[in-house]
Write a protein that holds these residues in place. Structure first.
Motif, PDB file in Angstrom:
ATOM      1  N   SER A 123      43.253  36.328  35.318  1.00  0.00           N
ATOM      2  CA  SER A 123      42.126  37.244  35.477  1.00  0.00           C
ATOM      3  C   SER A 123      41.337  37.433  34.183  1.00  0.00           C
ATOM      4  CB  SER A 123      42.635  38.599  35.989  1.00  0.00           C
ATOM      5  OG  SER A 123      43.254  38.446  37.245  1.00  0.00           O
ATOM      6  N   TRP A 124      40.048  37.797  34.364  1.00  0.00           N
ATOM      7  CA  TRP A 124      39.122  37.907  33.233  1.00  0.00           C
ATOM      8  C   TRP A 124      38.228  39.138  33.380  1.00  0.00           C
ATOM      9  CZ3 TRP A 124      39.419  34.674  29.125  1.00  0.00           C
ATOM     10  CH2 TRP A 124      40.160  33.498  29.304  1.00  0.00           C
ATOM     11  N   THR A 125      37.734  39.599  32.244  1.00  0.00           N
ATOM     12  CA  THR A 125      36.627  40.551  32.177  1.00  0.00           C
ATOM     13  C   THR A 125      35.629  40.003  31.173  1.00  0.00           C
ATOM     14  OG1 THR A 125      37.584  41.817  30.345  1.00  0.00           O
ATOM     15  CG2 THR A 125      38.183  42.501  32.593  1.00  0.00           C
ATOM     16  N   PRO A 126      34.396  40.483  31.178  1.00  0.00           N
ATOM     17  CA  PRO A 126      33.449  40.043  30.149  1.00  0.00           C
ATOM     18  C   PRO A 126      33.971  40.272  28.731  1.00  0.00           C
ATOM     19  CG  PRO A 126      32.282  41.126  31.931  1.00  0.00           C
ATOM     20  CD  PRO A 126      33.736  41.304  32.215  1.00  0.00           C
ATOM     21  N   ASP A 127      34.714  41.359  28.529  1.00  0.00           N
ATOM     22  CA  ASP A 127      35.255  41.612  27.185  1.00  0.00           C
ATOM     23  C   ASP A 127      36.270  40.546  26.793  1.00  0.00           C
ATOM     24  OD1 ASP A 127      33.696  43.838  26.866  1.00  0.00           O
ATOM     25  OD2 ASP A 127      35.272  45.273  27.411  1.00  0.00           O
ATOM     26  N   LEU A 128      37.118  40.139  27.724  1.00  0.00           N
ATOM     27  CA  LEU A 128      38.086  39.090  27.415  1.00  0.00           C
ATOM     28  C   LEU A 128      37.387  37.770  27.115  1.00  0.00           C
ATOM     29  CD1 LEU A 128      40.828  39.834  30.114  1.00  0.00           C
ATOM     30  CD2 LEU A 128      41.033  40.138  27.632  1.00  0.00           C
ATOM     31  N   VAL A 137      38.414  37.665  39.222  1.00  0.00           N
ATOM     32  CA  VAL A 137      38.850  36.280  39.315  1.00  0.00           C
ATOM     33  C   VAL A 137      37.647  35.372  39.092  1.00  0.00           C
ATOM     34  CG1 VAL A 137      39.845  34.559  40.854  1.00  0.00           C
ATOM     35  CG2 VAL A 137      40.670  36.912  40.916  1.00  0.00           C
ATOM     36  N   ALA A 138      37.828  34.328  38.320  1.00  0.00           N
ATOM     37  CA  ALA A 138      36.722  33.409  38.049  1.00  0.00           C
ATOM     38  C   ALA A 138      36.328  32.644  39.307  1.00  0.00           C
ATOM     39  CB  ALA A 138      37.126  32.428  36.951  1.00  0.00           C
ATOM     40  N   VAL A 139      35.041  32.674  39.639  1.00  0.00           N
ATOM     41  CA  VAL A 139      34.476  31.964  40.781  1.00  0.00           C
ATOM     42  C   VAL A 139      33.307  31.136  40.282  1.00  0.00           C
ATOM     43  CG1 VAL A 139      33.367  32.200  43.019  1.00  0.00           C
ATOM     44  CG2 VAL A 139      35.139  33.817  42.346  1.00  0.00           C
ATOM     45  N   ARG A 140      33.277  29.882  40.636  1.00  0.00           N
ATOM     46  CA  ARG A 140      32.190  29.017  40.163  1.00  0.00           C
ATOM     47  C   ARG A 140      30.883  29.388  40.862  1.00  0.00           C
ATOM     48  NH1 ARG A 140      29.689  23.858  40.560  1.00  0.00           N
ATOM     49  NH2 ARG A 140      29.808  22.636  38.623  1.00  0.00           N
ATOM     50  N   ASP A 152      31.262  42.889  35.353  1.00  0.00           N
ATOM     51  CA  ASP A 152      31.900  44.179  35.092  1.00  0.00           C
ATOM     52  C   ASP A 152      32.483  44.787  36.368  1.00  0.00           C
ATOM     53  OD1 ASP A 152      31.384  44.357  32.331  1.00  0.00           O
ATOM     54  OD2 ASP A 152      29.313  44.953  32.720  1.00  0.00           O
ATOM     55  N   ALA A 153      31.875  44.474  37.493  1.00  0.00           N
ATOM     56  CA  ALA A 153      32.301  45.109  38.741  1.00  0.00           C
ATOM     57  C   ALA A 153      33.739  44.766  39.084  1.00  0.00           C
ATOM     58  CB  ALA A 153      31.369  44.684  39.874  1.00  0.00           C
ATOM     59  N   GLY A 154      34.091  43.514  38.932  1.00  0.00           N
ATOM     60  CA  GLY A 154      35.459  43.108  39.221  1.00  0.00           C
ATOM     61  C   GLY A 154      35.739  43.077  40.706  1.00  0.00           C
ATOM     62  N   ASN A 155      36.650  42.230  41.089  1.00  0.00           N
ATOM     63  CA  ASN A 155      37.065  42.191  42.489  1.00  0.00           C
ATOM     64  C   ASN A 155      38.578  42.102  42.595  1.00  0.00           C
ATOM     65  OD1 ASN A 155      37.566  39.563  41.691  1.00  0.00           O
ATOM     66  ND2 ASN A 155      35.711  38.768  42.643  1.00  0.00           N
ATOM     67  N   PHE A 156      39.240  42.404  41.512  1.00  0.00           N
ATOM     68  CA  PHE A 156      40.687  42.447  41.491  1.00  0.00           C
ATOM     69  C   PHE A 156      41.063  43.783  40.885  1.00  0.00           C
ATOM     70  CE2 PHE A 156      44.820  40.697  39.659  1.00  0.00           C
ATOM     71  CZ  PHE A 156      45.451  40.667  40.880  1.00  0.00           C
ATOM     72  N   GLU A 157      42.285  44.190  40.993  1.00  0.00           N
ATOM     73  CA  GLU A 157      42.648  45.526  40.546  1.00  0.00           C
ATOM     74  C   GLU A 157      42.438  45.700  39.039  1.00  0.00           C
ATOM     75  OE1 GLU A 157      46.951  46.329  40.324  1.00  0.00           O
ATOM     76  OE2 GLU A 157      47.098  44.463  41.447  1.00  0.00           O
ATOM     77  N   ASP A 158      42.309  46.939  38.629  1.00  0.00           N
ATOM     78  CA  ASP A 158      42.083  47.309  37.223  1.00  0.00           C
ATOM     79  C   ASP A 158      40.790  46.727  36.671  1.00  0.00           C
ATOM     80  OD1 ASP A 158      45.608  46.985  36.519  1.00  0.00           O
ATOM     81  OD2 ASP A 158      44.478  48.706  37.240  1.00  0.00           O
ATOM     82  N   GLY A 159      39.826  46.436  37.538  1.00  0.00           N
ATOM     83  CA  GLY A 159      38.546  45.925  37.069  1.00  0.00           C
ATOM     84  C   GLY A 159      38.554  44.478  36.662  1.00  0.00           C
ATOM     85  N   LEU A 160      39.697  43.812  36.757  1.00  0.00           N
ATOM     86  CA  LEU A 160      39.750  42.403  36.403  1.00  0.00           C
ATOM     87  C   LEU A 160      39.125  41.583  37.520  1.00  0.00           C
ATOM     88  CD1 LEU A 160      43.364  42.246  34.973  1.00  0.00           C
ATOM     89  CD2 LEU A 160      41.237  42.222  33.678  1.00  0.00           C
TER      90      LEU A 160
END
Length: 674
Positions: free
Chosen positions: A335-340, A372-375, A362-370
């Motif tokens: 999992s990723w965030t823009p900060d990571l 998943v990378a989608v092309r 930033d919205a995230g679609n996994f728990e804790d705001g993380l």
């Protein structure tokens, strides 16, 4: 939200018999206060001697909810006391014992209408199931009883209504044979079955998101294979593209997760299985051969490379899976965030480009705001070399994270699927590294996954192989040996294939009604001897045998193989007509039957151009054999083929009627398209 828990880690004395096992899944429960035992003669005998019901708990090491239940219930001393006092508790790794799993899963489907893992079943001392469920929480929740409630209820029923329970077990047992109750029809349905199957899959297709059906979405491996073979392109290619661009596909490291919990392929269930990736690599390869779409080839290669990097063991065999969980929770490794991303890519423009290319918001679609990378479409606007540089940097930044555990079992059937993937890709791409991986893996299976009598074994872990192979192991290995022969033309693979085919027909075949049993005639006898047909989650052994024996018949002309396939199709083709989504590989065998099989024989020292022409596109209804000279060849298709004055020639035969030989690649392509 349910808390995420890592797999149990051994940290002290192991009080139960699972400490003697090698399966990573069983060892995860070796430190439980439950007196777990493996499924063996000793545990089954104990149930009869103590006159207690058997509690059979089935799962696998990469199963997230199996870990949850282990943490919540099986690690609780009070719960363990209930289990130990009232039941003989048996833990089963479904990947080691698919026969036991299939029997109790059939019971679960019959009794509840659904299934899944963990699978928790209660059986009589004779092993006949009478009550089955899946996950149970530690407390009563949302209408689902707690595990304690279930244990107390079953114990009470056993003590007060034992005769009724035993009768229920006897009544259930005959219903657990799967397809064994089917009887053959007088005539196999006609070719209109193929059109109807395609129409059914098209009707179930999600034209917006790809895939067949709604959430959760599993990769429809065999449906895609059938559709590509039949010439269909919208459903097959649309699904492959959407999966490739989704979160189910690891955009940074390669490889596919088991399934998506949503309808858009975005949020995966994070375990990565060898079989999924082997099957998908083949489908992306076939899509590239059919269309020359470079994106398909890119995904094929990245999937194979991930398998070789992450699952290939030092002895040449592939490990079975990566866990869904790591020590921080489910899916956190991926999992990723823009900060990571910004931490990994110091240049802000690079970070912005990476987030745009892989849908990291930033919205995230996994728990804790993380997220998943989608092309995304933005990836196509970035220079490919720069996109690869960004991907590699993120891959390296991700590497130090706590990693999911690896299940190190080497499973024969799953390794055979990997052999097929690497052999087919190596042949189509002229990639010697892929061919070497396939060859080494086959050598490993044939050397290390056999008993002292030379019979195939199911799996090998920590240097031990103790469980006899099932039908799927024989069937997939037969197909893999044929793929390896056609990729290398090394006749030892052909000889191994014919020997394995004959053994499988003898030990697993049903000479009375047709088809094959899941277990051998000389193997352990369970409550029912099953025949399995559906391609979930991997191709059925019966369907795999139908297609492999059809190919072997083309290479040998042995009518016995054709008769076996004919009997199997008379038994199972009506099921394929009614449930095409569950019978993709069987539909491929039927497709070959309706369209006819092309047998290509190439003889001579300069076969390179002719072989390359044959391999230049997808050929789902053909087999090929080649040798520098036909003299002394073990392959009957090559017998008597002499090029004459030409140094090298090719013969194209259709259903054993041969055309005149040709000498050039262009002539061969004309023959094959005629």
């Amino acid at each position: 939200a349910v808390a995420h828990h890592p797999p149990a880690v051994y940290a002290g004395p192991m009080p139960n018999r699972l400490s003697e096992e090698t399966s990573p899944y069983l060892l995860q429960h070796a430190g439980n206060p439950v007196d777990w035992q493996p499924w063996d003669e000793r545990s089954l005998t104990e149930a009869k001697e103590r006159d207690l019901p058997i509690l059979v708990s089935i799962g696998y090491s990469a199963c997230h909810w199996c870990h949850v239940m282990e943490h919540e219930s099986f690690s609780d001393p009070e719960v363990a006391e209930l289990m130990n006092a009232n039941f003989v508790c048996i833990k089963v790794d479904r990947e080691e014992r698919p026969d036991v799993d299939a029997l109790f899963m059939e019971a679960c489907q019959l009794m509840t209408g659904h299934g899944g893992w963990p699978l928790n079943a209660f059986a009589t001392p004779d092993g006949e199931p009478f009550w089955v469920g899946t996950y149970f929480p530690p407390i009563d929740r949302g209408g689902t009883p707690s595990w304690r409630t279930v244990l107390r209820g079953i114990s009470e029923v056993w003590s007060q209504q034992r005769d009724e329970v035993l009768e229920a077990g006897k009544r259930n047992a005959p219903r657990l044979g799967g397809a064994a109750s089917l009887r053959p029809v007088s005539e196999i349905p006609g070719p209109e079955l193929i059109d109807a199957a395609i129409a059914s899959l098209e009707e179930a297709y999600d034209p917006v998101n790809g895939g067949i059906g709604g959430a959760p979405k599993f990769p429809p491996h065999e449906s895609i294979a059938f559709l590509l073979a039949a010439g269909e392109r919208e459903v097959s290619l649309g699904t492959l593209r959407k999966m490739a661009d989704g979160g189910i596909h690891d955009q940074i490291g390669g490889g596919f997760c088991r399934y998506a919990v949503d309808s858009t392929w975005t949020v995966p269930h994070f375990e990565k299985m060898l079989y999924d990736n082997a099957l998908l690599a083949v489908q992306y390869l076939h899509a590239w051969l059919a269309t020359a779409d470079e994106r398909m080839l890119e995904v094929c290669r990245s999937t194979l490379d991930w398998m070789a990097s992450e699952l290939l063991g030092p002895e040449g065999g592939f490990h079975s899976a990566l866990d869904a969980d790591d020590e921080r929770g489910e899916g956190r490794f991926y999992s990723w965030t823009p900060d990571l991303v910004a931490d990994a890519l110091a240049d802000s423009a690079d970070a912005a480009a990476a987030c745009s290319a892989w849908g990291i918001t930033d919205a995230g679609n996994f728990e804790d705001g993380l997220t998943v990378a989608v092309r995304t479409a933005e990836a196509d606007r970035i220079d490919p070399a720069n996109l690869e540089r960004l991907r590699r940097t993120l891959f390296e930044a991700r590497a130090p994270r706590p990693r999911p555990a690896t299940d190190t079992k080497v499973i024969t059937s799953w390794n055979a699927l990997a052999i097929s993937a690497f052999a087919q890709a190596g042949a189509a791409l002229g990639d010697g590294r892929y061919l070497g991986i396939a060859t080494d893996c086959a050598d490993h299976l044939l050397a290390e996954l056999r008993d002292s009598d030379g019979r195939l074994m199911r799996c090998r872990t920590a240097g031990r192989a103790v469980i006899p192979a099932m039908l799927e192991d024989h069937a997939f290995l037969l197909a893999a040996l044929l793929d390896l022969y056609e990729a290398t033309f090394d006749e030892r693979w052909f000889s191994e294939a014919t020997g394995l085919a004959d053994e499988t027909c003898e030990r697993f075949g049903d000479s009375e009604h047709g088809g094959f049993f899941t277990t051998s005639a000389d193997g352990e006898q369970l409550a029912a001897r099953r025949k399995d047909l559906e391609d979930h989650p991997i191709p059925s052994g019966n369907s795999a045998m139908a297609l492999a024996l059809t190919r072997l018949h083309g290479l040998t002309g042995n009518g016995g193989y054709a008769d076996t396939v004919e009997a199997l199709l008379r038994l199972y083709s009506p099921v394929a007509a009614k449930a095409p989504r569950a019978c993709g590989r069987l539909l491929r065998a039927l497709l070959v039957r309706y369209r006819g099989l092309d047998e290509v024989a190439i003889v001579g020292p300069d076969a390179g151009d002719l072989v390359a022409a044959y391999r230049s596109t997808l050929r789902p209804t053909a087999v090929i054999a080649s040798a520098p000279t036909a003299e002394g060849s073990a392959v009957p298709l090559l017998a008597g083929r002499e090029p004459g004055e030409a140094r090298t020639a090719a013969w194209v035969c259709s259903n054993f009627a041969c055309h005149l030989p040709v000498e050039t690649a262009g002539e061969l392509l004309t023959e094959l398209s005629g």
